[in-house]
Structure formats: C-alpha cells, structure tokens
Design an enzyme around this catalytic site. Sequence first.
Site, short mmCIF file in Angstrom:
data_model
loop_
_atom_site.label_atom_id
_atom_site.label_comp_id
_atom_site.label_asym_id
_atom_site.label_seq_id
_atom_site.Cartn_x
_atom_site.Cartn_y
_atom_site.Cartn_z
N ILE A 2 0.84 -1.20 0.00
CA ILE A 2 0.00 0.00 0.00
C ILE A 2 0.86 1.24 0.00
O ILE A 2 1.89 1.31 0.69
CB ILE A 2 -0.89 0.00 1.26
CG1 ILE A 2 -1.76 -1.26 1.29
CG2 ILE A 2 -1.74 1.26 1.34
CD1 ILE A 2 -2.39 -1.53 2.64
N CYS A 3 0.44 2.24 -0.78
CA CYS A 3 1.04 3.57 -0.72
C CYS A 3 -0.07 4.61 -0.94
O CYS A 3 -1.25 4.29 -0.76
CB CYS A 3 2.19 3.71 -1.72
SG CYS A 3 1.69 3.76 -3.45
N HIS A 4 0.29 5.81 -1.33
CA HIS A 4 -0.69 6.87 -1.50
C HIS A 4 -1.56 6.67 -2.74
O HIS A 4 -2.79 6.66 -2.65
CB HIS A 4 0.02 8.23 -1.54
CG HIS A 4 -0.91 9.40 -1.48
ND1 HIS A 4 -0.49 10.66 -1.82
CD2 HIS A 4 -2.21 9.52 -1.16
CE1 HIS A 4 -1.52 11.51 -1.69
NE2 HIS A 4 -2.57 10.83 -1.29
N GLY A 59 -0.56 4.22 -5.42
CA GLY A 59 -0.31 2.94 -6.07
C GLY A 59 0.94 2.90 -6.94
O GLY A 59 1.19 1.88 -7.58
N VAL A 95 -4.17 4.40 -0.85
CA VAL A 95 -5.12 4.86 0.17
C VAL A 95 -6.05 5.92 -0.39
O VAL A 95 -7.17 6.09 0.11
CB VAL A 95 -4.42 5.35 1.46
CG1 VAL A 95 -3.73 4.20 2.18
CG2 VAL A 95 -3.46 6.49 1.19
#
Length: 107
Positions: free
Chosen positions: A64-66, A68, A93
Amino acid sequence: MLEITVEEVKRKLDAGEPLHLLDVREPEELAICALPGVEHIPMMQLFLGVQRTTANQDAEVVIICHHGIRSLEAAQFLRRQGFENAVSMAGGVAAWSQRIDPSFPTY
C-alpha cells in the site's frame, strides 16, 4: 497480476482471508491515515535492506502507498526477492478513501 483493486482487498479482509498488508509510505504519511494491521516499512528502507518484511514468502502480500505507484515498484521488488504473491493495491489509500470508506482520511 501485479495489482489488486481496493474492492478486492476489502472483500478479502471482510472474508477473513489471510493478507499481509505492507504500507511503504513515509511515517508522516502513515500518521495521517493507515489501514488497521499494516506492517510499515518505508519504501527506501525496504529497497536498501534496512528493514525486511515479516511476511512469509508464500503469503499474499498487499503493498500500500498513497496512489499505487510506489507500491507497484515495491511489489516488483518483493517478487524479485521471492515473494511470488506480492501485489500492489491499485490507487492506494486515495482510492480506498474514494471507493471504500469516504470517512477514511486522505491527503
């Protein structure tokens, strides 16, 4: 398949399927919002070997990151390290907030 949708992650979590959630954002990003139960390793620390994931190599690892982008790079990296089931949560996210939980903080 290198990516998984936020809808599929939500479905798997709701079904109790075993997922290892790995968030590769920076600590200040994680302080704003994080899915429960994530393992946190900033991407560069992962790449440099400063920190290693606690996931089993055969586990489904959802990164997961901000948005993708970093998570896709991290999924590719982990696959080269033998984590054949590492996938990026497409849209990160930001997509989780937009499509799964509008009350989830975003930035």
